[in-house]
Design an enzyme around this catalytic site. Structure first.
Site, PDB file in Angstrom:
ATOM      1  N   TYR A  57       1.258  -0.991  -0.264  1.00 19.48           N
ATOM      2  CA  TYR A  57       0.204   0.008  -0.022  1.00 19.48           C
ATOM      3  C   TYR A  57       1.290   1.538   0.085  1.00 19.48           C
ATOM      4  O   TYR A  57       1.469   1.927   1.105  1.00 19.48           O
ATOM      5  CB  TYR A  57      -1.270  -0.504   1.553  1.00 19.48           C
ATOM      6  CG  TYR A  57      -1.783  -1.428   1.438  1.00 19.48           C
ATOM      7  CD1 TYR A  57      -2.367  -1.753   0.456  1.00 19.48           C
ATOM      8  CD2 TYR A  57      -2.711  -1.137   2.673  1.00 19.48           C
ATOM      9  CE1 TYR A  57      -2.974  -2.857   0.405  1.00 19.48           C
ATOM     10  CE2 TYR A  57      -3.830  -2.283   2.605  1.00 19.48           C
ATOM     11  CZ  TYR A  57      -3.893  -2.780   1.363  1.00 19.48           C
ATOM     12  OH  TYR A  57      -4.890  -3.944   1.407  1.00 19.48           O
ATOM     13  N   HIS A 133      -1.710 -11.840   1.047  1.00 16.63           N
ATOM     14  CA  HIS A 133      -2.946 -11.178   0.389  1.00 16.63           C
ATOM     15  C   HIS A 133      -3.472 -11.763  -0.952  1.00 16.63           C
ATOM     16  O   HIS A 133      -4.649 -11.284  -1.256  1.00 16.63           O
ATOM     17  CB  HIS A 133      -1.527 -10.291   0.074  1.00 16.63           C
ATOM     18  CG  HIS A 133      -2.159  -8.634  -0.559  1.00 16.63           C
ATOM     19  ND1 HIS A 133      -1.760  -7.749  -0.033  1.00 16.63           N
ATOM     20  CD2 HIS A 133      -3.981  -8.415  -0.025  1.00 16.63           C
ATOM     21  CE1 HIS A 133      -2.653  -6.759  -0.988  1.00 16.63           C
ATOM     22  NE2 HIS A 133      -3.562  -6.998  -0.699  1.00 16.63           N
ATOM     23  N   SER A 211     -13.948  -3.105   2.485  1.00 16.38           N
ATOM     24  CA  SER A 211     -14.594  -2.493   1.822  1.00 16.38           C
ATOM     25  C   SER A 211     -16.058  -2.885   2.230  1.00 16.38           C
ATOM     26  O   SER A 211     -17.062  -2.986   1.407  1.00 16.38           O
ATOM     27  CB  SER A 211     -14.287  -3.081  -0.097  1.00 16.38           C
ATOM     28  OG  SER A 211     -13.505  -2.418  -0.822  1.00 16.38           O
ATOM     29  N   PRO A 212     -16.433  -2.675   3.141  1.00 12.75           N
ATOM     30  CA  PRO A 212     -18.034  -3.282   3.815  1.00 12.75           C
ATOM     31  C   PRO A 212     -18.565  -1.204   3.852  1.00 12.75           C
ATOM     32  O   PRO A 212     -19.664  -1.770   3.385  1.00 12.75           O
ATOM     33  CB  PRO A 212     -17.132  -3.140   5.125  1.00 12.75           C
ATOM     34  CG  PRO A 212     -16.417  -2.035   5.212  1.00 12.75           C
ATOM     35  CD  PRO A 212     -15.486  -1.866   4.473  1.00 12.75           C
ATOM     36  N   LEU A 213     -18.612  -1.237   3.033  1.00 16.87           N
ATOM     37  CA  LEU A 213     -19.240   0.039   2.609  1.00 16.87           C
ATOM     38  C   LEU A 213     -18.945   0.740   1.000  1.00 16.87           C
ATOM     39  O   LEU A 213     -19.252   1.416   0.180  1.00 16.87           O
ATOM     40  CB  LEU A 213     -18.982   1.279   2.774  1.00 16.87           C
ATOM     41  CG  LEU A 213     -19.110   1.834   4.443  1.00 16.87           C
ATOM     42  CD1 LEU A 213     -19.047   2.700   5.255  1.00 16.87           C
ATOM     43  CD2 LEU A 213     -20.787   0.818   4.972  1.00 16.87           C
ATOM     44  N   GLY A 216     -17.404   3.078  -0.384  1.00 17.90           N
ATOM     45  CA  GLY A 216     -17.940   4.109   0.085  1.00 17.90           C
ATOM     46  C   GLY A 216     -19.224   4.255  -0.573  1.00 17.90           C
ATOM     47  O   GLY A 216     -20.004   5.619   0.109  1.00 17.90           O
ATOM     48  N   SER A 219     -21.870   4.345   2.169  1.00 17.57           N
ATOM     49  CA  SER A 219     -22.393   5.474   3.369  1.00 17.57           C
ATOM     50  C   SER A 219     -23.495   6.599   2.219  1.00 17.57           C
ATOM     51  O   SER A 219     -24.158   7.527   2.983  1.00 17.57           O
ATOM     52  CB  SER A 219     -20.909   6.760   2.735  1.00 17.57           C
ATOM     53  OG  SER A 219     -21.115   7.333   1.802  1.00 17.57           O
TER      54      SER A 219
END
Length: 330
Positions: A57, A133, A211-213, A216, A219
């Protein structure tokens, strides 16, 4: 903040973790280290103790930026936090391409190099949770698990896990060196990994949801006029952020808004609470660079959805149209 056990190996973490990738990579130009150091300190004060990073990252100029950021920011509270990082992807520095292409590498000697590099950058002598990973088709998972077993015996790694792994690989790896967690993309828009729930439950392995949203979207802070820089922000090319996707996802967003109003919560909090209430061993790791979002996400741990409410949400999700979503659209 509430806390929960990630699987049954004894690793206890905050019910909401913090995915740190976006501070350095994929969500626009890298954030200022001083500002992110302050944000990470506030996260710890709020009760966050589970921080997710990886050796890849970073930026073209500094491919390991995120681990270095966390190493500096968390060194003063190292014994109070759980740091998860990852091995098994490396930059092809000889390719002549920028950004450097990523290639899988889970050879034992590659893992050894990775763990020493991560320990140095994170300014620690142990990694709490170390993931492969991505699967490496060239290296049997038993060989990877054997190397992890050695690193655990040496005290350099406390727990280990897999990311984006098949049920077969999970079972084979766990038979050699018990797994603590599997990390997968999981959200109301990305539910295909629910097929792994029975084996995770059977083996006592936790699920860390990245990436639970849906990067984004859930949201409910974006619309068809939202703009993302194509050169630095991966959302510019994601299917759920294309202008026509908002019409396709109208029913989904309306459902989340309705539940949020009923629970005196925000859409993001409902999206996180849904998975928290689904299984006691699921831990989402939403990312953010903003204090208000950090506070908002933490509040999801206080929202209760009954088993029947979760079931009704699932049935609604099964039946409604949605756009594609980055990272696994069939």
């Amino acid at each position: 903040m509430n806390y929960r056990n990630l699987g049954n190996r004894g690793l206890r973490v905050s019910a909401i973790g913090l995915g740190c990738m976006g501070m350095s990579h994929a969500y626009g130009a890298p954030a200022d280290h001083r500002e992110m150091t302050e944000l990470l300190a506030k996260a710890v004060d709020m009760g966050y103790d589970f921080f997710d990073t990886a050796e890849v990252y970073g930026t073209p100029d500094n491919p390991h930026d995120n681990e270095e950021l966390l190493g500096n920011a968390l060194k003063a509270c190292r014994n109070k936090v759980v740091i998860a990082t990852k091995f098994g992807l490396r930059f092809d520095m000889e390719s002549g391409q920028v950004p450097y292409p990523l290639i899988t590498d889970s050879r034992p000697e590659g893992i050894r190099r990775s763990v020493e590099g991560s320990l140095r950058r994170l300014q620690t002598n142990y990694i709490d949770l170390y993931y492969q990973h991505r699967p490496d088709p060239q290296i049997p998972i038993e060989e990877v698990a054997g190397t992890m077993q050695d690193l655990i015996k040496e005290g350099k790694v406390l727990y280990w896990g897999l990311s984006e792994a098949s049920e077969e690989d999970i079972r084979r790896a766990n038979a050699v060196c018990p797994l603590t967690a599997v990390q997968d993309r999981y959200s109301m828009m990305a539910r295909w990994h629910e097929a792994l729930f029975p084996v995770l439950e059977e083996l006592g392995i936790g699920l860390v949801a990245f990436s639970p949203l849906a990067n984004g979207l859930l949201s409910d802070r974006y619309n068809a006029a939202s703009h993302f820089d194509a050169g630095s922000d991966y959302r510019a090319g994601m299917p759920q952020f294309q202008p026509d996707s908002y019409d396709k996802n109208r029913e989904l967003l309306q459902l989340i808004r309705y539940i949020a109003s009923e629970k005196n919560a925000t859409p993001a909090q409902i999206s996180l609470a849904w998975m928290l209430c689904k299984k006691p061993w699921i831990v989402p790791i939403p990312g953010t660079r903003r204090l208000d979002r950090l506070q908002e996400n933490a509040g999801a741990a206080d929202i209760t959805l009954s088993e029947e409410e979760v079931k009704q949400i699932d049935q609604a999700l099964d039946a409604m149209p949605m756009s594609g979503v980055f990272g696994g659209t069939k």
